[in-house]
Design a protein around this motif. Sequence first.
Motif, PDB file in Angstrom:
ATOM      1  N   GLY A  62      46.638  28.155  92.244  1.00 19.79           N
ATOM      2  CA  GLY A  62      47.615  29.221  92.395  1.00 19.79           C
ATOM      3  C   GLY A  62      48.083  29.864  91.112  1.00 19.79           C
ATOM      4  N   PHE A  63      47.508  29.503  89.967  1.00 23.54           N
ATOM      5  CA  PHE A  63      47.819  30.182  88.708  1.00 23.54           C
ATOM      6  C   PHE A  63      47.156  31.563  88.762  1.00 23.54           C
ATOM      7  CE2 PHE A  63      48.567  25.832  87.886  1.00 23.54           C
ATOM      8  CZ  PHE A  63      49.247  25.665  86.690  1.00 23.54           C
ATOM      9  N   GLU A 109      54.634  23.448  77.244  1.00 24.53           N
ATOM     10  CA  GLU A 109      55.584  23.415  78.347  1.00 24.53           C
ATOM     11  C   GLU A 109      56.663  22.363  78.137  1.00 24.53           C
ATOM     12  OE1 GLU A 109      52.353  22.494  78.649  1.00 24.53           O
ATOM     13  OE2 GLU A 109      51.277  23.886  79.963  1.00 24.53           O
ATOM     14  N   GLY A 110      56.919  21.971  76.872  1.00 19.71           N
ATOM     15  CA  GLY A 110      57.945  20.990  76.562  1.00 19.71           C
ATOM     16  C   GLY A 110      59.325  21.617  76.441  1.00 19.71           C
ATOM     17  N   ARG A 118      53.027  22.165  90.324  1.00 18.25           N
ATOM     18  CA  ARG A 118      53.959  23.174  90.827  1.00 18.25           C
ATOM     19  C   ARG A 118      54.842  23.676  89.683  1.00 18.25           C
ATOM     20  NH1 ARG A 118      56.743  20.292  94.365  1.00 18.25           N
ATOM     21  NH2 ARG A 118      55.090  20.519  95.913  1.00 18.25           N
ATOM     22  N   PHE A 119      55.322  22.734  88.854  1.00 19.48           N
ATOM     23  CA  PHE A 119      56.128  23.124  87.689  1.00 19.48           C
ATOM     24  C   PHE A 119      55.313  23.980  86.721  1.00 19.48           C
ATOM     25  CE2 PHE A 119      56.706  22.015  83.189  1.00 19.48           C
ATOM     26  CZ  PHE A 119      57.908  22.671  82.946  1.00 19.48           C
ATOM     27  N   LEU A 120      54.083  23.555  86.418  1.00 22.45           N
ATOM     28  CA  LEU A 120      53.255  24.295  85.459  1.00 22.45           C
ATOM     29  C   LEU A 120      52.890  25.681  85.997  1.00 22.45           C
ATOM     30  CD1 LEU A 120      50.840  21.514  84.135  1.00 22.45           C
ATOM     31  CD2 LEU A 120      52.869  22.471  83.016  1.00 22.45           C
ATOM     32  N   ARG A 121      52.603  25.752  87.284  1.00 22.84           N
ATOM     33  CA  ARG A 121      52.263  27.061  87.886  1.00 22.84           C
ATOM     34  C   ARG A 121      53.441  28.028  87.749  1.00 22.84           C
ATOM     35  NH1 ARG A 121      50.730  25.239  92.406  1.00 22.84           N
ATOM     36  NH2 ARG A 121      52.695  25.450  93.540  1.00 22.84           N
ATOM     37  N   ARG A 122      54.641  27.550  88.043  1.00 19.57           N
ATOM     38  CA  ARG A 122      55.829  28.400  87.923  1.00 19.57           C
ATOM     39  C   ARG A 122      56.058  28.783  86.462  1.00 19.57           C
ATOM     40  NH1 ARG A 122      61.568  27.382  87.729  1.00 19.57           N
ATOM     41  NH2 ARG A 122      62.731  29.031  88.803  1.00 19.57           N
ATOM     42  N   ARG A 133      46.311  18.521  80.071  1.00 16.29           N
ATOM     43  CA  ARG A 133      46.472  18.129  81.466  1.00 16.29           C
ATOM     44  C   ARG A 133      47.644  17.145  81.600  1.00 16.29           C
ATOM     45  NH1 ARG A 133      42.240  18.632  85.199  1.00 16.29           N
ATOM     46  NH2 ARG A 133      40.314  19.530  84.426  1.00 16.29           N
ATOM     47  N   PHE A 134      48.847  17.636  81.393  1.00 18.95           N
ATOM     48  CA  PHE A 134      50.007  16.765  81.477  1.00 18.95           C
ATOM     49  C   PHE A 134      50.168  16.109  82.846  1.00 18.95           C
ATOM     50  CE2 PHE A 134      51.758  19.010  77.660  1.00 18.95           C
ATOM     51  CZ  PHE A 134      51.851  17.882  76.872  1.00 18.95           C
ATOM     52  N   PRO A 135      49.837  16.783  83.956  1.00 18.96           N
ATOM     53  CA  PRO A 135      49.964  16.087  85.241  1.00 18.96           C
ATOM     54  C   PRO A 135      49.130  14.816  85.316  1.00 18.96           C
ATOM     55  CG  PRO A 135      49.818  18.444  85.597  1.00 18.96           C
ATOM     56  CD  PRO A 135      49.531  18.216  84.134  1.00 18.96           C
ATOM     57  N   GLU A 136      47.890  14.888  84.823  1.00 21.78           N
ATOM     58  CA  GLU A 136      47.028  13.705  84.840  1.00 21.78           C
ATOM     59  C   GLU A 136      47.525  12.650  83.851  1.00 21.78           C
ATOM     60  OE1 GLU A 136      44.709  16.871  86.783  1.00 21.78           O
ATOM     61  OE2 GLU A 136      45.982  16.792  84.992  1.00 21.78           O
TER      62      GLU A 136
END
Length: 360
Positions: A160-161, A90-91, A133-137, A115-118
Amino acid sequence: MRPERSAQPKRLVIVSDAWHPQVNGVVRTLTKLREQMEVRGFEVTIISPADYRSAPCPTYPEIRLALTYPLAVKARIEALQPAFVHIATEGPLGIMARRACLKNKWRFTTSFHTRFPEYLRERLPVPLSWSYRFLRRFHNAAETCLVPTQSIHDELLARGFDTLKVWTRGVDRELFRPQPDVDLKLPRPIFLCVGRVAPEKNLEAFLSLDLPGTRLIVGDGPDLEELKRKYPKAVFAGKKEGEELARLYAGSDVFVFPSRTDTFGLVLLEAIACGLPVAGYPVPGPKDVIGASGAGVLSDNLQEAALGALEMGRVDPDVRLQGFSWEACADIFESVLTTIGGTRELAASKLKSSRAVSAR
């Protein structure tokens, strides 16, 4: 313009912001996947930061970020004329490749590795909800998002994925193998940890344990010098690869995995392949690998887990690693491939579906 597919119906483009010379699970997975897919008749091209000018990622200088622009990535994909596009990260390159696919209505698959959010929250006060939210989209636009374990699948589903499929991993059994005659010339028992020496790996949870023998750390990273100063009795071997790394596994007694944020942990399979019992926390990654293999002890008390694993003694990789192979990994990947025009690659999926399910 849509890339031409008739001349080379098995052309596969994989876009990844992580690639050699990085040493991590994403790069190892994609390297092995490319080998497997080429054996199956695919012509595989990796689009990576190696193809462009790049700059070091803040706090992760080993990771290079491609300095290019969306039209260049779109033009590169068009020039390759792929039948299939897979976006692995996702870069910047992943974002630009996704944008090109959506703009031109090309279907694509993605994979969730990290796990980039963590990891981001370890360094900056960014709420997890924003990052997810970004990763889900990002991933919900794909035909399928491949995830490394059932635990991660369930967590992302709850966030929500909605295009998820479990994608197993493998290990090189020729390289990583039991070697009873290896003597590391360190006080036994030897408790080994292999991985990046960085905050998210939670190494101090291991280094602070009151264990007999030797605590051995293999790897490099931003926290290396600080941890050397703080834990002078531990042995820090630096980054090792290939046969040298395999000997360090084989010559140790227990593999300790203190991370709470990994999505899988290929080092777990490498350790088991060398006959080591594993100690870790009951979190995604260890919970899936050790829960499936029975090759270790998981506990919220890492010291109890480490001593329990030591009491287990050596494990038999032929018994413990059933279901974990790079062939099974490629089976699942091939079964979800969708041509950019929208046709699922089903040639092997029916034949291999039972193996793909059992690999979960």
